[in-house]
Motif scaffolding. Structure first.
Motif, PDB file in Angstrom:
ATOM      1  N   ARG A   1      -9.237 -41.305 -22.369  1.00 13.90           N
ATOM      2  CA  ARG A   1      -9.020 -42.985 -21.879  1.00 13.90           C
ATOM      3  C   ARG A   1      -9.368 -43.741 -23.316  1.00 13.90           C
ATOM      4  NH1 ARG A   1      -6.304 -42.115 -17.879  1.00 13.90           N
ATOM      5  NH2 ARG A   1      -7.113 -41.630 -15.836  1.00 13.90           N
ATOM      6  N   ASN A   2     -10.193 -44.675 -23.387  1.00 15.70           N
ATOM      7  CA  ASN A   2     -10.263 -45.773 -24.563  1.00 15.70           C
ATOM      8  C   ASN A   2     -10.757 -44.917 -25.776  1.00 15.70           C
ATOM      9  OD1 ASN A   2      -8.975 -47.647 -23.153  1.00 15.70           O
ATOM     10  ND2 ASN A   2     -11.250 -48.749 -22.502  1.00 15.70           N
ATOM     11  N   ALA A   3     -11.275 -43.772 -25.535  1.00 14.11           N
ATOM     12  CA  ALA A   3     -11.758 -42.821 -26.723  1.00 14.11           C
ATOM     13  C   ALA A   3     -10.618 -42.100 -27.282  1.00 14.11           C
ATOM     14  CB  ALA A   3     -12.863 -41.994 -26.360  1.00 14.11           C
ATOM     15  N   TRP A   4      -9.533 -42.208 -26.846  1.00 10.56           N
ATOM     16  CA  TRP A   4      -8.316 -41.677 -27.270  1.00 10.56           C
ATOM     17  C   TRP A   4      -8.129 -41.724 -28.737  1.00 10.56           C
ATOM     18  CZ3 TRP A   4      -2.858 -43.703 -26.491  1.00 10.56           C
ATOM     19  CH2 TRP A   4      -1.836 -42.958 -27.037  1.00 10.56           C
ATOM     20  N   ARG A   5      -8.024 -40.578 -29.704  1.00  6.90           N
ATOM     21  CA  ARG A   5      -7.880 -40.598 -31.110  1.00  6.90           C
ATOM     22  C   ARG A   5      -6.631 -40.884 -31.472  1.00  6.90           C
ATOM     23  NH1 ARG A   5     -11.675 -35.228 -31.949  1.00  6.90           N
ATOM     24  NH2 ARG A   5     -13.562 -36.285 -31.380  1.00  6.90           N
ATOM     25  N   ARG A   6      -6.447 -41.951 -32.356  1.00  8.19           N
ATOM     26  CA  ARG A   6      -5.229 -42.426 -32.732  1.00  8.19           C
ATOM     27  C   ARG A   6      -5.046 -42.687 -34.205  1.00  8.19           C
ATOM     28  NH1 ARG A   6      -4.837 -47.145 -28.214  1.00  8.19           N
ATOM     29  NH2 ARG A   6      -7.212 -46.645 -28.528  1.00  8.19           N
ATOM     30  N   SER A   7      -4.112 -42.514 -34.951  1.00  9.26           N
ATOM     31  CA  SER A   7      -4.106 -42.729 -36.468  1.00  9.26           C
ATOM     32  C   SER A   7      -4.069 -44.284 -36.428  1.00  9.26           C
ATOM     33  CB  SER A   7      -2.880 -41.861 -36.930  1.00  9.26           C
ATOM     34  OG  SER A   7      -1.735 -42.594 -36.496  1.00  9.26           O
ATOM     35  N   ALA A   8      -4.182 -44.642 -37.935  1.00  7.07           N
ATOM     36  CA  ALA A   8      -3.873 -46.053 -38.328  1.00  7.07           C
ATOM     37  C   ALA A   8      -2.515 -46.375 -38.177  1.00  7.07           C
ATOM     38  CB  ALA A   8      -4.263 -46.171 -39.769  1.00  7.07           C
ATOM     39  N   ARG A   9      -1.601 -45.492 -38.563  1.00  5.54           N
ATOM     40  CA  ARG A   9      -0.092 -45.785 -38.195  1.00  5.54           C
ATOM     41  C   ARG A   9       0.103 -46.170 -36.638  1.00  5.54           C
ATOM     42  NH1 ARG A   9       5.060 -44.554 -40.085  1.00  5.54           N
ATOM     43  NH2 ARG A   9       6.508 -44.278 -38.240  1.00  5.54           N
ATOM     44  N   ASP A  10      -0.424 -45.406 -35.578  1.00  4.11           N
ATOM     45  CA  ASP A  10      -0.386 -45.930 -34.208  1.00  4.11           C
ATOM     46  C   ASP A  10      -0.946 -47.249 -34.134  1.00  4.11           C
ATOM     47  OD1 ASP A  10       0.952 -43.602 -33.708  1.00  4.11           O
ATOM     48  OD2 ASP A  10      -0.796 -42.449 -33.123  1.00  4.11           O
ATOM     49  N   GLY A  11      -2.040 -47.383 -34.583  1.00  2.58           N
ATOM     50  CA  GLY A  11      -2.856 -48.622 -34.190  1.00  2.58           C
ATOM     51  C   GLY A  11      -2.002 -49.856 -35.065  1.00  2.58           C
ATOM     52  N   PHE A  12      -1.438 -49.656 -36.319  1.00  3.00           N
ATOM     53  CA  PHE A  12      -0.592 -50.751 -36.816  1.00  3.00           C
ATOM     54  C   PHE A  12       0.618 -51.034 -36.012  1.00  3.00           C
ATOM     55  CE2 PHE A  12      -2.215 -49.601 -41.486  1.00  3.00           C
ATOM     56  CZ  PHE A  12      -3.227 -50.404 -41.474  1.00  3.00           C
ATOM     57  N   LEU A  13       1.426 -50.048 -35.724  1.00  3.81           N
ATOM     58  CA  LEU A  13       2.697 -50.268 -35.029  1.00  3.81           C
ATOM     59  C   LEU A  13       2.289 -51.021 -33.731  1.00  3.81           C
ATOM     60  CD1 LEU A  13       4.611 -47.030 -35.631  1.00  3.81           C
ATOM     61  CD2 LEU A  13       5.110 -49.238 -36.681  1.00  3.81           C
ATOM     62  N   SER A  14       1.217 -50.650 -32.970  1.00  2.87           N
ATOM     63  CA  SER A  14       0.838 -51.281 -31.844  1.00  2.87           C
ATOM     64  C   SER A  14       0.670 -53.058 -31.857  1.00  2.87           C
ATOM     65  CB  SER A  14      -0.367 -50.835 -30.948  1.00  2.87           C
ATOM     66  OG  SER A  14      -0.677 -51.264 -29.984  1.00  2.87           O
TER      67      SER A  14
END
Length: 231
Positions: free
Chosen positions: A112-125
């Motif tokens: 859920r909200n603890a899903w590990r995402r890269s900075a690239r994924d966060g930036f694109l979002s």
């Protein structure tokens, strides 16, 4: 201390974006040990100026970001000035994380909200919220992280460089879109990201005797170019 106009806490491993008006200050404070805050900068109202890390470092004769350096665009225009910081080293040559495959497996369905995402994924979002996308990704500054560079070009990550409470302030030299990710630094072997508190305040007016103006002739030229944009 000036009033806080906007405050937002970014959990570790998350992303956020904010428009900071010219003449205001963005203060980033680490809320956990070992925090990393990967940061993209764009001129808010046109597509021409965005952060150019290589030019920023080369023009100011540095391999790291520190106060009172100026963060420059592709055209040599000042986007922000790093006015103060509790740390004298913020990483820029290493760029942001692209994947998290080296850490334990993670998925939204399991974590859920603890899903590990890269900075690239966060930036694109975050970029999609502003009508931007992959073409707008660029080299970033990793605030709160330190990566030493040896004479033969080897990068060595310094674990635990930042502690909870460390901080850095950026003065916006024009209206800027700031995109932030608190995913771990790409060279960090551990997934234990600290968060960051972002606060926007009015900034004291800076004259040409300001440390960012007097740092180097290139810094002053970049700041004059920003004033021409605002004029």
């Amino acid at each position: 201390m000036s009033e806080v106009l906007l405050s937002h806490e970014i959990p570790g491993g998350a992303a956020w974006s904010v428009l900071v008006r010219g003449g205001r200050e963005l203060k980033l404070t680490a809320t956990g040990d070992g925090a990393n805050c990967s940061t993209l900068l764009f001129a808010a109202h046109h597509l021409v100026d965005r952060l150019n890390v290589p030019d920023t470092l080369k023009a100011q004769m540095s391999a790291r970001i520190h106060a009172p350096m100026v963060l420059m665009s592709d055209r040599g225009t000042a986007l922000c000035s790093v006015t103060r910081s509790s740390l004298d080293w913020h990483d820029a040559p290493s760029d942001h994380s692209v994947d998290v495959a080296k850490y334990d497996p993670s998925s939204y369905s399991a974590d859920r909200n603890a899903w590990r995402r890269s900075a690239r994924d966060g930036f694109l979002s975050e970029l999609r919220k502003h009508g931007r996308g992959p073409a707008d990704l660029h080299a970033c500054v990793n605030f709160f992280s330190k990566v030493a560079i040896s004479g033969d070009g080897v990068l060595t990550f310094a674990p635990g460089h930042a502690s909870a409470g460390d901080w850095v302030t950026l003065r916006a030299e024009m209206d800027v879109l700031v995109v932030l990710s608190t995913a771990p630094h790409p060279l960090d072997p551990q997934w234990n990201p600290g968060g960051a508190l972002a606060e926007v305040r009015p900034a004291p007016e800076a004259g040409e005797d300001d440390p960012s103006w007097t740092l180097r002739a290139e810094s002053a030229r970049a700041l004059r170019a920003a004033r021409e944009v605002l004029a």
